[in-house]
Design an enzyme around this catalytic site. Structure first.
Site, PDB file in Angstrom:
ATOM      1  N   HIS A   1       0.760  -1.333   0.222  1.00 34.39           N
ATOM      2  CA  HIS A   1       0.145  -0.011   0.060  1.00 34.39           C
ATOM      3  C   HIS A   1       0.794   1.223  -0.061  1.00 34.39           C
ATOM      4  O   HIS A   1       0.408   2.210  -0.265  1.00 34.39           O
ATOM      5  CB  HIS A   1      -1.093   0.024   1.026  1.00 34.39           C
ATOM      6  CG  HIS A   1      -2.532   0.525   0.676  1.00 34.39           C
ATOM      7  ND1 HIS A   1      -3.418   0.132   1.293  1.00 34.39           N
ATOM      8  CD2 HIS A   1      -2.866   1.259  -0.357  1.00 34.39           C
ATOM      9  CE1 HIS A   1      -4.391   0.826   1.102  1.00 34.39           C
ATOM     10  NE2 HIS A   1      -3.978   1.570  -0.303  1.00 34.39           N
TER      11      HIS A   1
ATOM     12  N   ASP B   1     -10.105  -0.865   3.293  1.00 35.62           N
ATOM     13  CA  ASP B   1      -9.081  -1.422   4.148  1.00 35.62           C
ATOM     14  C   ASP B   1      -9.169  -1.735   5.239  1.00 35.62           C
ATOM     15  O   ASP B   1     -10.164  -1.252   5.971  1.00 35.62           O
ATOM     16  CB  ASP B   1      -8.239  -0.359   4.045  1.00 35.62           C
ATOM     17  CG  ASP B   1      -6.516  -0.659   4.261  1.00 35.62           C
ATOM     18  OD1 ASP B   1      -6.255  -1.911   5.031  1.00 35.62           O
ATOM     19  OD2 ASP B   1      -5.591   0.001   3.610  1.00 35.62           O
TER      20      ASP B   1
ATOM     21  N   HIS C   1      -7.115  -1.308   7.693  1.00 39.30           N
ATOM     22  CA  HIS C   1      -6.396  -0.332   8.499  1.00 39.30           C
ATOM     23  C   HIS C   1      -6.755   1.029   7.809  1.00 39.30           C
ATOM     24  O   HIS C   1      -6.935   1.349   6.686  1.00 39.30           O
ATOM     25  CB  HIS C   1      -4.957  -0.665   8.006  1.00 39.30           C
ATOM     26  CG  HIS C   1      -4.562  -2.066   8.419  1.00 39.30           C
ATOM     27  ND1 HIS C   1      -4.416  -3.161   7.481  1.00 39.30           N
ATOM     28  CD2 HIS C   1      -4.041  -2.658   9.582  1.00 39.30           C
ATOM     29  CE1 HIS C   1      -4.115  -4.258   8.290  1.00 39.30           C
ATOM     30  NE2 HIS C   1      -3.893  -3.946   9.476  1.00 39.30           N
TER      31      HIS C   1
ATOM     32  N   ASP D   1      -4.350   3.403   7.748  1.00 41.83           N
ATOM     33  CA  ASP D   1      -3.117   3.837   7.231  1.00 41.83           C
ATOM     34  C   ASP D   1      -2.720   5.341   7.310  1.00 41.83           C
ATOM     35  O   ASP D   1      -2.307   6.227   6.254  1.00 41.83           O
ATOM     36  CB  ASP D   1      -3.135   3.356   5.628  1.00 41.83           C
ATOM     37  CG  ASP D   1      -2.941   1.932   5.279  1.00 41.83           C
ATOM     38  OD1 ASP D   1      -2.536   1.145   6.343  1.00 41.83           O
ATOM     39  OD2 ASP D   1      -3.258   1.388   4.214  1.00 41.83           O
TER      40      ASP D   1
ATOM     41  N   HIS E   1       3.786   1.390   4.217  1.00 39.98           N
ATOM     42  CA  HIS E   1       2.494   0.984   3.914  1.00 39.98           C
ATOM     43  C   HIS E   1       1.424   1.658   4.775  1.00 39.98           C
ATOM     44  O   HIS E   1       0.193   1.474   4.308  1.00 39.98           O
ATOM     45  CB  HIS E   1       2.420  -0.444   3.450  1.00 39.98           C
ATOM     46  CG  HIS E   1       2.107  -1.439   4.748  1.00 39.98           C
ATOM     47  ND1 HIS E   1       1.662  -2.578   4.542  1.00 39.98           N
ATOM     48  CD2 HIS E   1       2.619  -1.230   5.992  1.00 39.98           C
ATOM     49  CE1 HIS E   1       1.528  -3.102   5.585  1.00 39.98           C
ATOM     50  NE2 HIS E   1       2.118  -2.395   6.681  1.00 39.98           N
TER      51      HIS E   1
ATOM     52  N   ASP F   1      -7.379  -2.533  -0.838  1.00 41.30           N
ATOM     53  CA  ASP F   1      -6.345  -3.364  -0.020  1.00 41.30           C
ATOM     54  C   ASP F   1      -7.242  -4.650   0.230  1.00 41.30           C
ATOM     55  O   ASP F   1      -8.002  -4.716   0.546  1.00 41.30           O
ATOM     56  CB  ASP F   1      -6.049  -2.756   1.343  1.00 41.30           C
ATOM     57  CG  ASP F   1      -5.263  -3.358   2.356  1.00 41.30           C
ATOM     58  OD1 ASP F   1      -4.893  -4.566   2.137  1.00 41.30           O
ATOM     59  OD2 ASP F   1      -4.381  -2.644   2.831  1.00 41.30           O
TER      60      ASP F   1
ATOM     61  N   ASP G   1      -6.696  -6.746   2.490  1.00 43.78           N
ATOM     62  CA  ASP G   1      -7.227  -7.182   3.778  1.00 43.78           C
ATOM     63  C   ASP G   1      -8.498  -6.390   4.081  1.00 43.78           C
ATOM     64  O   ASP G   1      -9.101  -6.777   5.206  1.00 43.78           O
ATOM     65  CB  ASP G   1      -6.183  -6.760   4.840  1.00 43.78           C
ATOM     66  CG  ASP G   1      -5.780  -5.403   5.109  1.00 43.78           C
ATOM     67  OD1 ASP G   1      -6.676  -4.651   4.859  1.00 43.78           O
ATOM     68  OD2 ASP G   1      -4.637  -5.118   5.453  1.00 43.78           O
TER      69      ASP G   1
ATOM     70  N   GLU H   1      -1.603  -4.652  -1.836  1.00 43.83           N
ATOM     71  CA  GLU H   1      -1.063  -5.821  -0.569  1.00 43.83           C
ATOM     72  C   GLU H   1      -1.390  -7.019  -0.954  1.00 43.83           C
ATOM     73  O   GLU H   1      -1.305  -7.916  -0.180  1.00 43.83           O
ATOM     74  CB  GLU H   1      -1.911  -5.422   0.822  1.00 43.83           C
ATOM     75  CG  GLU H   1      -1.686  -4.151   1.273  1.00 43.83           C
ATOM     76  CD  GLU H   1      -0.299  -3.982   1.947  1.00 43.83           C
ATOM     77  OE1 GLU H   1       0.244  -5.009   2.401  1.00 43.83           O
ATOM     78  OE2 GLU H   1       0.092  -2.946   2.078  1.00 43.83           O
TER      79      GLU H   1
HETATM   80  C1  DIR Z   1      -0.236  -1.095  11.276  1.00 41.82           C
HETATM   81  C2  DIR Z   1      -0.495  -1.912  10.037  1.00 41.82           C
HETATM   82  N1  DIR Z   1      -0.911  -0.077  11.237  1.00 41.82           N
HETATM   83  C3  DIR Z   1       1.435  -0.339  10.777  1.00 41.82           C
HETATM   84  N2  DIR Z   1      -0.774  -1.321   8.986  1.00 41.82           N
HETATM   85  C4  DIR Z   1      -1.208  -1.866   7.634  1.00 41.82           C
HETATM   86  O1  DIR Z   1       2.361  -1.255  10.522  1.00 41.82           O
HETATM   87  O2  DIR Z   1       1.277   0.831  10.606  1.00 41.82           O
HETATM   88  N3  DIR Z   1      -1.315  -2.985   7.437  1.00 41.82           N
HETATM   89  N4  DIR Z   1      -1.351  -0.931   6.652  1.00 41.82           N
HETATM   90  O3  DIR Z   1      -1.805  -3.429   6.168  1.00 41.82           O
HETATM   91 MN    MN Z   2      -3.620  -0.571   3.580  1.00 40.24          MN
HETATM   92 MN    MN Z   3      -4.448  -3.174   5.501  1.00 40.87          MN
END
Ligand code: DIR
Ligand code: MN
Ligand code: MN
Length: 305
Positions: free
Chosen positions: A96, A123, A125, A127, A140, A225, A227, A270
Site C-alpha cells: 500500500h 482497508d 487499516h 493507514d 504502507h 487493500d 485485507d 497488498e
Molecule cells: C499497522 C499496520 N497499522 C502499521 N498497517 C497496515 O504497521 O502501521 N497493514 N497498513 O496493512
Molecule cells: Mn492498507
Molecule cells: Mn490493510
C-alpha cells in the site's frame, strides 16, 4: 473506458516479501481479458521503474527502506498523473505504500483541471501514520495521512494539493493504532468501520459519500487493500485481520461504485501471491475489478416480473 494498467511491484513498504509478484499475478489472473470482455479498451503500460534509491533519512529509527519508497513515490506519482490524462489508471501493486505516489498523482492531475479529488479507502487499516508516528516503521501504514496533508512526511516532497478529510471515506476499518486514532480525531474523514457496516450495511453510508462526490463534480480514486476482505476468502495478504467484508459485501461496494459513474482511478494493493491458495485471492481481486467496471452477475434480474 480506456483502462491503463500500471504495474507497481513495490515490496519495501512492509516486511513480508511477495507483494512484488502482485502485478504478475493480476496479469495471470486475467485482468486485461476481464476488462476487455466488459467492452473496455485496455493498455498495459508494463511495470513502473523507480529511479535508483538515494540517501534520504529521517529521525524515526524504526523506518524501513525510506530511500526506496521515496523513489517509488516519485515514479508512481508521475506515471499515474500521466495515465490519468489518457484514461483510467489501474495501479496493480505492490504494497500500500504505492499509494503515496498514486494518490499524489491523481491529486496533482485533479488540481491541474480544477476538479476536487475524493478518495475511498477500502482497508482493514486506516493507514494514517506519518513517517514520525509509525512504530512498525512500515511505510504502507502512511499513505492516507500523506494524502490528507498531515505533517511529518519529510523527506517526501510535500503532497500536491492535500485532500480534505471531508473528501475521504474509509470502509472496512478494524485495526487502528493509537497514534492514527488521535490524528484522525482532528479530521472530518468519514470513517465507516466494521461496526458501521454491521449496523447500517454498505449501501446507505456509501451512497451518502457518493452523493457528495457527485455534487462536487469530483474525481474519485478507489484504493482497494486485499485485507478489506475477510481472510477466509482472501488469504494472500501479509496483514490479515479477522472480521473483514464478505464476498457479497465487497461485490456490492464495487457494483454501487460502478453505478455511480464517478470512479476515475483505482489501486489494487497488498496482494502477496506467495501466500495465496491456488490464485484464489488474485482471482477474487480481478472479479471485484470486473464488478467495479460493470459486470453484473450476482442475482440481478434481467427482466421484470
Ligand atoms: C499497522 C499496520 N497499522 C502499521 N498497517 C497496515 O504497521 O502501521 N497493514 N497498513 O496493512
Ligand atoms: Mn492498507
Ligand atoms: Mn490493510
Amino acid at each position: 473506458t480506456h483502462c491503463i494498467l500500471l504495474g507497481a511491484p513495490v515490496d519495501e513498504g512492509q516486511r513480508r516479501p511477495g507483494c512484488l509478484m502482485g502485478p504478475a499475478a493480476y496479469r495471470v489472473a486475467g485482468i486485461a481479458d476481464t476488462l476487455a470482455t466488459l467492452g473496455h479498451s485496455v493498455e498495459d503500460r508494463g511495470d513502473v521503474t523507480p529511479a535508483p534509491p538515494g540517501q534520504e533519512s529521517c529521525d524515526n529509527p524504526a523506518i524501513h527502506h525510506l530511500p526506496e519508497i521515496v523513489s517509488w513515490t516519485n515514479a508512481l506519482r508521475e506515471a499515474t498523473s500521466t495515465a490519468l490524462s489518457d484514461g483510467m489508471p489501474i495501479i496493480m501493486g505492490g504494497d500500500h505504500s504505492l499509494a503515496l505516489g498514486s494518490v499524489a498523482g491523481v491529486a496533482a492531475h485533479a488540481a491541474s483541471i480544477s476538479r476536487p479529488q475524493f478518495v475511498i479507502w477500502l482497508d482493514a487499516h486506516s493507514d494514517f501514520h506519518s513517517i514520525q508516528t509509525t512504530t512498525s516503521g512500515n511505510l504502507h501504514g502512511t499513505p492516507m495521512a500523506y494524502a490528507n496533508g498531515r505533517p511529518g512526511f519529510a523527506p517526501l516532497p510535500p503532497f500536491p494539493n492535500p485532500i480534505p478529510g471531508g473528501n475521504i471515506c474509509m470502509f472496512g476499518i478494524r485495526s487502528v493504532d493509537p497514534a492514527e486514532y488521535s490524528a484522525m480525531q482532528e479530521t472530518d474523514i468519514m470513517v465507516n468501520d466494521m461496526r458501521v457496516l454491521d449496523e447500517q450495511g454498505i449501501a446507505a453510508p456509501l451512497s451518502a459519500f457518493l452523493d457528495r462526490v457527485a455534487a462536487a463534480n469530483g474525481m474519485l480514486h478507489v484504493s482497494l487493500d486485499v485485507d478489506f476482505l475477510d481472510p477466509s476468502i482472501a488469504p494472500a495478504v501479509g496483514t490479515t485481520v479477522p472480521g473483514g467484508t464478505t464476498f457479497r459485501e465487497a461485490h456490492l461496494v464495487m457494483e454501487l461504485l460502478h453505478e455511480s459513474n464517478l470512479v476515475t482511478s483505482l489501486d489494487l494493493v497488498e496482494l502477496n501471491p506467495f501466500l495465496d491458495d491456488r490464485g484464489r485471492t488474485a482471482k477474487l481481486m480481478v472479479d471485484l475489478v470486473g464488478s467495479l467496471m460493470g459486470r453484473k452477475v450476482f442475482d440481478r434480474p434481467t427482466r421484470s416480473y
